[in-house]
Design an enzyme around this catalytic site. Structure first.
Site: not given
Length: 251
Positions: A12, A61-62, A140, A152, A155-156
């Site tokens: 964020a 760090d998530v 995404s 990516y 992951a998405k």
């Protein structure tokens, strides 16, 4: 039903995450503004508090379970039990498959998927206790495939399967889980992509807009508005969905 009006938004500090945090604050949520470092969240928190909203900056760090646990506990202590979670944190490490390193793969899958898993697992404790909750995961259009983004896009796409499963598991506790799949959004991340491709950002945006039915690129606020709906009371019968916010239909 009375329930905690506290949201956590990951990633964020800027871009889509910052816009989402500001919009949820405007909607009346206290917001845990989470990013890698607490300092990086200052601008988002200031923008919220300047308008009379309530927010706290949290560095974490998530992809680190201990940091996630501490971050959620801190938000709960300072603002109240979080019942809305927006899993927005993400990074890119673009490369064609033959040049992609294990680190490129692990880093991207770690932030997006492991991060969403750890955050959701921690926040659902508060949601199930409250008997109400909203999880919104950021997917995404790249989930449908995008050259140079095997990590990516995997992951998405994974975020979509994760979303649907959590919707099934958490529904009986009054928790809905949905995903938003943005198309081209004007952010620092897309500006960095243009730079990597050695294209001017204005040209990059113009060529993207030409291929989008509504003839413009998206803004972070377009995503924030969709999150606002999914995080609200009136979306309670919408769960397990992937909403493409991309200015046109996606294949």
């Amino acid at each position: 039903m009375a329930h905690s009006r506290v949201a956590i938004v990951t990633g964020a500090a800027r871009g889509i995450g910052a816009a989402v945090a500001k919009r949820l604050a405007q909607d009346g949520f206290g917001v845990g503004v989470l990013d890698l470092t607490e300092d990086s969240c200052a601008a988002t928190v200031e923008a919220i508090t300047a308008k009379g909203g309530s927010a706290v900056a949290v560095g974490a760090d998530v992809a680190d379970a201990a940091q996630v646990e501490a971050a959620v506990a801190r938000v709960a202590a300072e603002l109240g039990p979080p019942t809305v979670l927006v899993n927005n944190a993400g990074i890119t490490r673009d490369n064609l498959l033959f040049k992609m390193t294990e680190d490129d793969w692990d880093a991207v899958l770690g932030v997006h998927l492991r991060g969403a898993f750890l955050m959701s697992r921690e926040v659902q404790k508060h949601q199930t206790e409250q008997g109400w909750g909203r999880i919104v995961n950021l997917s995404s259009t790249s989930a449908l495939g995008n050259r140079g983004q095997a990590n990516y896009s995997a992951a998405k796409a994974g975020m979509q399967g994760f979303t649907k499963t959590l919707a099934i598991e958490l529904g009986k506790f009054g928790v809905t889980v949905n995903a938003i799949a943005p198309g081209f959004i004007e952010t620092e991340m897309t500006a960095a992509t243009a730079e990597r491709l050695k294209v001017g950002f204005e040209d990059f945006k113009n060529s993207a807009a030409a291929a989008i039915p509504v003839r413009r690129v998206g803004q972070p606020e377009d995503i924030a508005a969709t999150v606002s709906f999914l995080a609200g009371e009136e979306s309670g019968f919408v769960s397990g969905q992937v909403i493409y916010v991309a200015g046109g239909p996606q294949d």
